[in-house]
Write an enzyme that holds these catalytic residues in place. Structure first.
Site, mmCIF file in Angstrom:
data_model
loop_
_atom_site.group_PDB
_atom_site.id
_atom_site.type_symbol
_atom_site.label_atom_id
_atom_site.label_comp_id
_atom_site.label_asym_id
_atom_site.label_seq_id
_atom_site.Cartn_x
_atom_site.Cartn_y
_atom_site.Cartn_z
ATOM 1 N N SER A 146 0.719 -1.101 -0.176
ATOM 2 C CA SER A 146 0.321 0.170 0.032
ATOM 3 C C SER A 146 0.444 1.298 0.007
ATOM 4 O O SER A 146 1.655 0.957 0.029
ATOM 5 C CB SER A 146 -0.904 -0.161 1.069
ATOM 6 O OG SER A 146 -1.847 0.878 1.520
ATOM 7 N N TYR A 159 -1.130 -0.908 9.930
ATOM 8 C CA TYR A 159 -1.490 -1.661 8.477
ATOM 9 C C TYR A 159 0.193 -0.497 7.806
ATOM 10 O O TYR A 159 0.163 -1.540 7.088
ATOM 11 C CB TYR A 159 -2.416 -0.793 8.476
ATOM 12 C CG TYR A 159 -2.875 -0.564 6.953
ATOM 13 C CD1 TYR A 159 -3.441 -1.917 6.373
ATOM 14 C CD2 TYR A 159 -2.506 -0.309 5.839
ATOM 15 C CE1 TYR A 159 -3.765 -2.354 5.288
ATOM 16 C CE2 TYR A 159 -2.990 -0.228 4.806
ATOM 17 C CZ TYR A 159 -3.608 -0.827 4.371
ATOM 18 O OH TYR A 159 -3.728 -1.421 3.257
ATOM 19 N N LYS A 163 2.183 -3.440 5.775
ATOM 20 C CA LYS A 163 2.498 -2.918 4.597
ATOM 21 C C LYS A 163 3.897 -2.511 3.622
ATOM 22 O O LYS A 163 5.229 -3.119 3.364
ATOM 23 C CB LYS A 163 1.742 -1.765 3.983
ATOM 24 C CG LYS A 163 0.249 -1.996 3.720
ATOM 25 C CD LYS A 163 -0.081 -3.881 2.946
ATOM 26 C CE LYS A 163 -0.974 -4.395 3.092
ATOM 27 N NZ LYS A 163 -1.762 -5.302 2.563
#
Ligand code: NAP
Length: 250
Positions: A146, A159, A163
């Site tokens: 991401s 998160y 990533k």
């Protein structure tokens, strides 16, 4: 049917292919002629719908349930693919979750769940396909990271860390597997319209996207399809391809 399609005889495993980006990738690779393994965690009906959509147009696909953060389930998943298809040519590490919250209040379990699925899941699936791909001396692995793993995002420390970890894992694995002709790349989406983003405040986000809209799962699938099957992509490894409407440049 499919005799002239580029992926004839190839088997592609896509984790988290029941919905969103994974579903679009499954449909794209199925359309290209691959036998598609539709992995899912909790949505058997949705996975069956993806399989049905591929087979309805003459393609080949089957569903396999596995929680990709569980080592024994991943080993079993790859064993089943090898029993049924005898080889595994393409792995798309797509499954992922969010458990957002400001760092100060983030529950340890929310940290662990995101790292376990988004990062350790990629490690487990990649490690499990390495042996068969090394034997074949071919393979393409694409990890869905991401842009948040590149620039960070307030409220997504877990998160973003997962990533960013996927990017480091991609580059290290690419170096290890290159001598055997296996490529490993990452695709970094910006904001894509899926269940994952449906509750976000779109207005606040759009101003940060030069192209002025969220992307579609099909646009991510196009980038993945290129890296997974295009002959020209055989000379690309260890790269992160951003598909983000220009959100992150440089
Ligand atoms: P989504 O619509 O929420 O779909 C997530 C998929 O992952 C589902 O198929 C789900 O299966 C599967 N999954 C979740 N946990 C799993 C587990 N433990 N084992 C196996 N499968 C599991 O998400 P998405 O937006 O398509 O995102 C796909 C990937 O792109 C993720 O890695 C995400 O981080 C990344 N990404 C998304 C965006 C975006 O804007 N949407 C942006 C950047 C990166 P079930 O249906 O069975 O639950």
């Amino acid at each position: 049917m499919n005799s002239l399609k580029p992926l004839n005889e190839k088997t592609a495993l896509i984790t988290g292919a029941s919905r969103g980006i994974g579903k679009a990738v499954a449909l794209a690779l199925g359309e290209a002629g691959a036998e598609v393994v539709v992995n899912y965690s909790n949505s058997p009906e949705k996975a069956e719908e993806v399989v049905a959509a591929i087979t309805a147009t003459g393609g080949k696909a089957y569903p396999l349930q596995a929680n990709i953060s569980d080592e024994s389930q991943v080993e079993d998943l790859i064993k089943k693919v090898l029993e049924r298809s005898s080889h595994i040519d393409i792995l798309i590490n797509n499954a992922g979750i969010t458990r957002d919250g400001l760092l100060m209040r983030m529950k340890t379990q929310d940290w662990k769940d995101v790292i376990d699925i988004n990062l350790s899941g990629v490690f487990l699936c990649t490690r499990a396909v390495t042996r068969p791909m090394l034997k074949q001396k071919s393979g393409r692995i694409i990890n869905i990271t991401s842009v948040v793993g590149i620039i960070g995002n307030a409220g997504q420390a877990n998160y973003a860390a997962s990533k960013a970890g996927v990017i480091g894992l991609t580059k290290s694995t690419a170096k290890e597997l290159a001598p055997r002709g296996i490529t490993v790349n990452a695709v970094a989406p910006g904001f894509i319209s899926t269940d994952m983003t449906k509750d976000l405040d779109a207005e606040a986000i759009l101003s940060a996207i030069p192209l002025g809209s969220f992307g579609t799962p099909e646009q991510i699938a196009g980038a993945v399809r290129f890296l997974a099957i295009d002959p020209a992509a055989a000379y690309i490894t260890g790269q992160v391809l951003q598909v983000d409407g220009g959100m992150v440049m440089g």
